[in-house]
Structures are given as structure tokens and as C-alpha cells.
Design a protein around this motif. Structure first.
Motif, PDB file in Angstrom:
ATOM      1  N   ALA A 411      -6.297 -11.834   5.139  1.00  0.00           N
ATOM      2  CA  ALA A 411      -4.987 -12.233   4.630  1.00  0.00           C
ATOM      3  C   ALA A 411      -4.935 -12.147   3.111  1.00  0.00           C
ATOM      4  O   ALA A 411      -3.923 -11.729   2.536  1.00  0.00           O
ATOM      5  CB  ALA A 411      -4.663 -13.656   5.088  1.00  0.00           C
ATOM      6  N   LEU A 412      -6.001 -12.531   2.454  1.00  0.00           N
ATOM      7  CA  LEU A 412      -6.028 -12.486   0.994  1.00  0.00           C
ATOM      8  C   LEU A 412      -6.107 -11.047   0.485  1.00  0.00           C
ATOM      9  O   LEU A 412      -5.504 -10.704  -0.540  1.00  0.00           O
ATOM     10  CB  LEU A 412      -7.201 -13.320   0.478  1.00  0.00           C
ATOM     11  CG  LEU A 412      -7.036 -14.834   0.712  1.00  0.00           C
ATOM     12  CD1 LEU A 412      -8.366 -15.550   0.563  1.00  0.00           C
ATOM     13  CD2 LEU A 412      -5.994 -15.426  -0.225  1.00  0.00           C
ATOM     14  N   GLN A 413      -6.823 -10.192   1.200  1.00  0.00           N
ATOM     15  CA  GLN A 413      -6.830  -8.773   0.839  1.00  0.00           C
ATOM     16  C   GLN A 413      -5.434  -8.174   0.994  1.00  0.00           C
ATOM     17  O   GLN A 413      -4.990  -7.372   0.160  1.00  0.00           O
ATOM     18  CB  GLN A 413      -7.844  -8.021   1.710  1.00  0.00           C
ATOM     19  CG  GLN A 413      -9.289  -8.340   1.389  1.00  0.00           C
ATOM     20  CD  GLN A 413     -10.264  -7.731   2.376  1.00  0.00           C
ATOM     21  OE1 GLN A 413      -9.941  -7.544   3.556  1.00  0.00           O
ATOM     22  NE2 GLN A 413     -11.477  -7.423   1.916  1.00  0.00           N
ATOM     23  N   GLU A 414      -4.728  -8.579   2.044  1.00  0.00           N
ATOM     24  CA  GLU A 414      -3.359  -8.099   2.242  1.00  0.00           C
ATOM     25  C   GLU A 414      -2.435  -8.616   1.144  1.00  0.00           C
ATOM     26  O   GLU A 414      -1.514  -7.914   0.714  1.00  0.00           O
ATOM     27  CB  GLU A 414      -2.853  -8.526   3.614  1.00  0.00           C
ATOM     28  CG  GLU A 414      -3.528  -7.791   4.770  1.00  0.00           C
ATOM     29  CD  GLU A 414      -3.117  -8.323   6.129  1.00  0.00           C
ATOM     30  OE1 GLU A 414      -2.420  -9.379   6.173  1.00  0.00           O
ATOM     31  OE2 GLU A 414      -3.495  -7.708   7.147  1.00  0.00           O
ATOM     32  N   ALA A 415      -2.683  -9.842   0.671  1.00  0.00           N
ATOM     33  CA  ALA A 415      -1.877 -10.382  -0.427  1.00  0.00           C
ATOM     34  C   ALA A 415      -2.099  -9.566  -1.701  1.00  0.00           C
ATOM     35  O   ALA A 415      -1.138  -9.271  -2.442  1.00  0.00           O
ATOM     36  CB  ALA A 415      -2.234 -11.844  -0.667  1.00  0.00           C
ATOM     37  N   LEU A 416      -3.338  -9.178  -1.955  1.00  0.00           N
ATOM     38  CA  LEU A 416      -3.608  -8.329  -3.112  1.00  0.00           C
ATOM     39  C   LEU A 416      -2.911  -6.984  -2.984  1.00  0.00           C
ATOM     40  O   LEU A 416      -2.372  -6.449  -3.964  1.00  0.00           O
ATOM     41  CB  LEU A 416      -5.113  -8.120  -3.268  1.00  0.00           C
ATOM     42  CG  LEU A 416      -5.905  -9.286  -3.865  1.00  0.00           C
ATOM     43  CD1 LEU A 416      -7.400  -9.028  -3.737  1.00  0.00           C
ATOM     44  CD2 LEU A 416      -5.527  -9.506  -5.323  1.00  0.00           C
ATOM     45  N   GLU A 417      -2.871  -6.458  -1.788  1.00  0.00           N
ATOM     46  CA  GLU A 417      -2.173  -5.186  -1.569  1.00  0.00           C
ATOM     47  C   GLU A 417      -0.665  -5.364  -1.752  1.00  0.00           C
ATOM     48  O   GLU A 417       0.013  -4.466  -2.274  1.00  0.00           O
ATOM     49  CB  GLU A 417      -2.491  -4.661  -0.169  1.00  0.00           C
ATOM     50  CG  GLU A 417      -1.815  -3.350   0.201  1.00  0.00           C
ATOM     51  CD  GLU A 417      -2.210  -2.173  -0.696  1.00  0.00           C
ATOM     52  OE1 GLU A 417      -1.547  -1.126  -0.592  1.00  0.00           O
ATOM     53  OE2 GLU A 417      -3.174  -2.299  -1.489  1.00  0.00           O
ATOM     54  N   GLU A 418      -0.145  -6.502  -1.340  1.00  0.00           N
ATOM     55  CA  GLU A 418       1.275  -6.793  -1.556  1.00  0.00           C
ATOM     56  C   GLU A 418       1.614  -6.788  -3.050  1.00  0.00           C
ATOM     57  O   GLU A 418       2.630  -6.228  -3.475  1.00  0.00           O
ATOM     58  CB  GLU A 418       1.609  -8.158  -0.941  1.00  0.00           C
ATOM     59  CG  GLU A 418       3.051  -8.585  -1.076  1.00  0.00           C
ATOM     60  CD  GLU A 418       3.288  -9.969  -0.505  1.00  0.00           C
ATOM     61  OE1 GLU A 418       4.255 -10.636  -0.948  1.00  0.00           O
ATOM     62  OE2 GLU A 418       2.508 -10.400   0.369  1.00  0.00           O
ATOM     63  N   VAL A 419       0.755  -7.395  -3.851  1.00  0.00           N
ATOM     64  CA  VAL A 419       0.963  -7.394  -5.302  1.00  0.00           C
ATOM     65  C   VAL A 419       0.871  -5.970  -5.842  1.00  0.00           C
ATOM     66  O   VAL A 419       1.698  -5.542  -6.666  1.00  0.00           O
ATOM     67  CB  VAL A 419      -0.070  -8.305  -5.995  1.00  0.00           C
ATOM     68  CG1 VAL A 419       0.039  -8.178  -7.516  1.00  0.00           C
ATOM     69  CG2 VAL A 419       0.140  -9.764  -5.574  1.00  0.00           C
ATOM     70  N   ARG A 420      -0.125  -5.222  -5.376  1.00  0.00           N
ATOM     71  CA  ARG A 420      -0.291  -3.853  -5.863  1.00  0.00           C
ATOM     72  C   ARG A 420       0.919  -2.985  -5.537  1.00  0.00           C
ATOM     73  O   ARG A 420       1.419  -2.231  -6.386  1.00  0.00           O
ATOM     74  CB  ARG A 420      -1.552  -3.215  -5.254  1.00  0.00           C
ATOM     75  CG  ARG A 420      -1.905  -1.858  -5.880  1.00  0.00           C
ATOM     76  CD  ARG A 420      -2.774  -1.021  -4.957  1.00  0.00           C
ATOM     77  NE  ARG A 420      -2.090  -0.638  -3.732  1.00  0.00           N
ATOM     78  CZ  ARG A 420      -1.190   0.343  -3.662  1.00  0.00           C
ATOM     79  NH1 ARG A 420      -0.847   1.030  -4.743  1.00  0.00           N
ATOM     80  NH2 ARG A 420      -0.618   0.636  -2.513  1.00  0.00           N
TER      81      ARG A 420
END
Length: 586
Positions: A411-420
């Protein structure tokens, strides 16, 4: 030197390899701060105004200008850099000025400013709410800002008969008198398409305005108006003034009684006489944005207002019967379920023909589009197996049930991708491109991700702010930095709520710094509404009696705490733990 604000204090001196989820969590917190700066550079001018033309209406109104950044204050309250809350405050203050200066002569209510006294003059609470989300969340970080209390008192007063020029509330029938209301009072005459969506925009979406041809009957109360309770709720959190609590409960209890009278179904119109369906021929399901809305018949918004209001009432009283109102409405929908090709479907609409508009329970619909979020909220509030049974055992809920141990990192990796991805949209944005349809360029370019952080660090569902809310925060814990005297996780500290049960919460804390000891204060509940009874660590059990406790983590240390608690034991407050004094029982 600083004074430790809460007792007991637990020392953790147990260095261990730093888990990947903890490093990812700190990376998301840091990325959010970078994202804010990128957004400001692209979309905010030197005056602090959002770039582009000011618009009025449902398509692209004042709410849409700040809706994309509604979660910035949450990002700060989770532990983000102070520059985040300062940036949001700057944009918000100038947004109020920008839209107060923008006049729309074709629409009487906004002919002297899209905002009047810093508030929407006459509009529906689907859209008022979307624009107010960040304002509510700002109090998580800045509850002592005098401007915040002044505005909350003034805005709440619009619905408490404290402003003679805005008689929105009928205190005899306990209703808000129109679907359109605000700082100029209720609109009691039928709106046309221009009143709904502003002047027609050349090149705009063809046929869009026809949806308003049958949307003129806005008189009487509507579930959307229950969103207004957030004003008085937050005024109570900041001031402690009982009149705000009393008003919320008066208005919510009136709706609670009517819903009970209606067999547990939320009426989508209350007449000026206080009777169910009073402006729609006695039909409880009538009304604009109702169970069979004349607005193309698809926008059933009856779940946008009740979760906010009944959630407010729960936090103010600890009374789970408010959760039960929403549960009973869902029970009524599921009682009408049917199975098609092995898939369960439930209705999302009601009309003269009865229930209709069946949708897969895991599907989406313009009607009750936030149902799944509502089901998650109800479970988190009451922690009943009956509510859990409705939810898919995937994602965050699956993790809490022990089925997806890798979920936090994912989930946190996906959040980083959302920001990117949002950052990429900002980078690719063509600032010379004109948008004749009026849609803001930055609607999908908010490079700040908070949902996973709210789920994992606080143990709460996303409070929303677009189509569902904003809800107040309903969480197991909230974190504070006693050294910096601010809300949010201290630098280097990561938190993970691993399990939620009726009388306990399992929380892991990690100090990701290899060199510096960190101290964090853990409060029970977003507003200190839960009581801590005990804290169990690998070293043994520590008694606890109050809203909060403090943990000191030596470099590289981590600890898993099982916190015994009594839910909804105390009156809620936005005060930080060291400013709270003795908690007041419910």
C-alpha cells in the motif's frame, strides 16, 4: 528541554533491522512535502491564487478549486513537514479572497461574490462539503489558530439562528429549510440551470445543462444538509461550548426519529411542515438528489450527509445507536438482494415501483456511490461481525483480518506511485492550454497521498472529502511530537496499527534513525475519545489511565504494543495532549 505531556512513559531500547514498511512510510511522508511544492509552483500564482478563471456551479465551482488539496492538512497532521500546513493555509486564505472578489452577475446569489462572508451564499451541501474538507482537517494541526475558531463560530451560527440574515434552520421542526442554503440563507424559489451551474460556457459539454430542467423543487430538508453538522461539531472540538454539541444532537436526533418512523429508510425529502416527503406528495423517496432524483434519475446522494452527521453524534456521545441508523439502512438494502450469475446485487434506488437499480455489491453506481466506504466506516465505528461480513477481505480490511501480511508495504509503495504519477501530470501540464469547458487543470494532479497513511498509522478509514464527506477522523490512535510540540509522527518514527479489536489495538512503533533517540506521544482516538487502560510490551504490562501515553525509542529500536482501551469514554477535543487537562467523561 521539554516536558513529557503524558503518563506513563515507556522506554524502548531494542535495536533491530528496520522493516521495509517503516522506510516506505517515511518515504511517503517526505514525498508528500515535495509534492506540495511542485503543485504550488505549477498552479498557484504570486498572490496565492489558484491559476485560471474563477467559476461558479457544479461543473467547476469554488469547491473544485480547493478540493484537490483537501488532504494537505491531513498529510501534515500525520507527520509531514510544516511547509505543508503553511502552504495549505496560504492557498486557503487567498482562495477565500479570490472567490469573494469573483462576481457572477447572471446568478443572483453570487452576483456580489461567489463567496459571501467567506462561505457559499446558497448552494447544496454535496458541493459545500467538498470545498470545506481541508478547512475541517486544518484543525488537526492548528486548533489554536484564532481565525479557525472565529470562522467555525460564524459558519456554525449560520445554522443555529445566530445570523438573522441567514435563517437556514427551523428550530420548531428541526429542519434546514432548503437544499440550497448558506451565508445568504435558504433559497425558497426554484433554481434554473444557470443557478445550478453558472452561465453556459461556450464549448461546454453538450446537453449537460438539461439535467437541471426537472431540478427546481429544492424546498425542504434533505440528507445532504446533515453535512452542516460538521461546522458545529468542529466548533465544539475547538471551543468546548455545549451549545454546539446540543445543536448537532438536536438536528441529528430529529433525523434519527424520522428514519425510524420510515422503517429505517433515510427519507430524501422532509417538508417545511417537518413531515416525511412533505414537498413531494408524501413520497419519502422524492427530492432532488433523492432515491429517484429528477436529476436524470441517477444521483441518489442520500448517503452523503448521514455518515458525517451520525459519525459526529457518535463521537460526541459514544452512543452506538447512531451507528445503528446507518446499519439498518444497509440491512434494508441487503434484504432486497438478488443473485445473478452467482453475483449478489442490491438496489440503489427506490421509486413508485419500489426498489430498483440493482448493482453488484462490489460494483459502482452514480447512486449510493460511496456505499462501500460507508460500510467500512460503520465497521470501524462499531467493530461488529455483522458489519465485517459485508466487506471484501482484501486490502486494508484483509490485512487487519490477518490475510494479507504484505499489505502495508504494498500500500505504501502504491502511495509513492500515486505521488509520482501526479507529479508527472504536473510536469507534463501545458500551462498555455485553455479549458473552455471550465474544468480545472489540477483536478487530478494532487501529489499528496494520505489514505494508506491514515489506514496504517492511525487505524482509521480514509475520511474522504469528495463524494463522501468529509467525515471527521474515526481512528484508533493519533500521534504527536512532544519535542516539536506539534501533531504528527516525529521525524524518523514509523507506526503501524496491526490489529483492531473491541477492547484493544496492536500498534508497532519503529525509530528508523540509527543515531537519534525519538519520542512520540500516542493518543487514543483522533480526538482523545478513547481511554487507555493498559499497555503490554515484551517487557511486561504497564497500567494506563487517560487519553495518551509516551514512548521513547532509542536509535533503531522498535516495539509492538498491545493497548487495552475503552472506546468512546471521553468527550472529544482537538487540543493537543499536553493542553487537554483532565478528560471529561461522555
Amino acid at each position: 528541554m521539554f516536558t513529557v505531556p503524558a503518563s506513563p512513559t515507556i522506554l524502548v531500547d531494542a535495536p533491530a533491522p528496520i522493516p521495509a514498511w517503516a522506510l516506505a512510510e517515511r518515504a511517503v511522508i517526505a514525498a508528500n512535502a515535495e509534492g506540495v511544492q511542485a503543485f504550488l509552483a505549477a498552479f498557484v500564482d504570486g498572490r496565492g491564487y489558484t491559476r485560471g478563471l474563477e467559476h461558479y456551479g457544479i461543473t467547476d465551482g469554488a469547491d473544485d478549486a480547493v478540493e484537490p488539496i483537501r488532504n494537505w492538512p491531513i498529510a501534515h497532521a500525520l507527520g509531514g513537514d510544516d511547509a505543508i500546513i503553511e502552504a495549505w493555509s496560504t492557498v486557503w486564505e487567498n482562495h477565500l479572497d479570490q472567490y469573494s472578489r469573483a462576481w457572477v452577475p447572471e446568478v443572483a446569489s453570487v452576483s456580489e461574490g461567489i463567496y459571501y462572508r467567506e462561505f457559499m451564499p446558497q448552494f447544496d451541501w454535496e458541493h459545500i462539503s467538498e470545498g470545506m474538507a481541508g478547512f475541517y482537517f486544518y484543525g488537526l494541526s492548528r486548533p489554536d489558530d484564532p481565525r479557525y475558531a472565529i470562522r467555525l463560530r460564524r459558519f456554525a451560527g449560520l445554522y443555529m439562528n445566530e445570523d438573522s440574515t441567514a435563517p437556514n434552520y427551523d428550530d420548531q421542526h428541526h429542519i434546514i429549510r432548503s437544499l440550497f442554503n448558506g451565508s445568504r440563507g435558504p433559497r425558497m424559489t426554484p433554481p434554473n440551470a444557470t443557478d445550478w451551474d453558472g452561465p453556459e460556457i461556450p464549448g461546454g459539454a453538450p446537453g449537460r445543462r438539461t439535467r437541471f430542467l426537472n431540478s427546481g423543487n429544492i424546498v425542504g430538508d434533505h440528507p445532504l444538509n446533515l453535512n452542516s453538522t460538521n461546522l458545529a461539531f468542529h466548533a465544539y472540538l475547538v471551543t468546548g461550548d455545549e451549545k454546539y454539541r446540543d445543536w448537532v444532537l438536536e438536528y441529528v436526533d430529529a433525523w434519527k426519529e424520522r428514519i425510524d418512523q420510515n422503517g429505517g429508510n433515510i427519507p430524501s425529502n422532509i417538508g417545511l411542515d417537518g413531515k416525511i416527503g412533505g414537498e413531494w406528495g408524501g413520497k419519502w423517496y422524492g427530492g432532488v438528489f433523492g432515491w429517484n432524483s429528477p436529476d436524470e434519475g441517477v444521483r441518489n446522494y442520500v448517503f452523503r450527509g448521514p455518515p458525517e452527521a451520525f459519525g459526529d453524534a457518535l463521537l460526541l456521545t459514544g452512543d452506538q445507536s447512531y451507528t445503528g441508523v446507518l446499519r439498518r439502512q444497509l440491512d434494508n438494502l441487503y434484504a432486497e438482494q438478488r443473485v445473478v450469475d452467482g453475483h449478489v446485487e442490491i438496489p440503489h434506488y427506490y421509486g413508485d415501483q419500489g426498489w430498483y437499480g440493482y448493482v453488484d455489491v462490489n460494483g459502482r453506481s452514480p447512486g449510493l456511490g460511496n456505499r462501500r466506504r460507508g460500510e467500512t466506516d460503520i465497521y470501524i465505528w462499531g467493530l461488529q461481525d455483522h458489519d465485517l461480513a459485508r466487506l471484501p477481505k482484501t486490502g486494508w480490511i484483509g490485512y487487519l483480518e490477518g490475510d494479507q501480511p504484505d499489505y502495508p508495504l504494498t500500500a505504501l509503495q502504491e502511495a509513492l506511485e500515486e505521488v509520482r504519477e501526479a507529479g508527472q501530470r504536473i510536469h507534463d501540464d501545458d500551462t498555455t492550454l485553455q479549458y473552455p469547458t471550465g474544468i480545472t487543470r489540477w483536478e487530478r494532479s494532487n501529489p499528496v497521498a494520505t489514505e494508506a497513511l491514515v489506514n496504517l498509522t492511525l487505524g482509521g478509514a480514509d475520511p474522504g472529502g469528495s463524494g463522501h464527506g468529509p467525515l471527521p477522523l474515526h481512528t484508533q490512535v493519533r500521534h504527536f511530537d512532544p519535542v516539536a510540540r506539534r501533531a504528527g509522527l516525529p521525524p524518523d518514527v514509523a507506526a503501524l496499527v496491526e490489529k483492531i479489536e473491541a477492547n484493544s489495538v496492536v500498534l508497532t512503533l519503529v525509530n528508523t534513525s540509527p543515531l537519534t533517540t525519538r519520542t512520540v506521544t500516542v493518543q487514543l482516538g483522533a480526538y482523545g475519545e478513547h481511554q487507555c487502560n493498559s499497555i503490554r510490551t515484551r517487557a511486561g504490562a504497564t497500567p494506563c489511565n487517560g487519553r495518551a501515553f509516551t514512548v521513547r525509542l532509542t536509535p533503531g529500536s522498535s516495539e509492538t504494543l498491545t493497548i487495552g482501551l475503552e472506546r468512546y469514554a471521553y468527550r472529544p477535543t482537538l487540543d493537543f495532549p499536553w493542553d487537554q487537562g483532565a478528560p471529561e467523561p461522555m
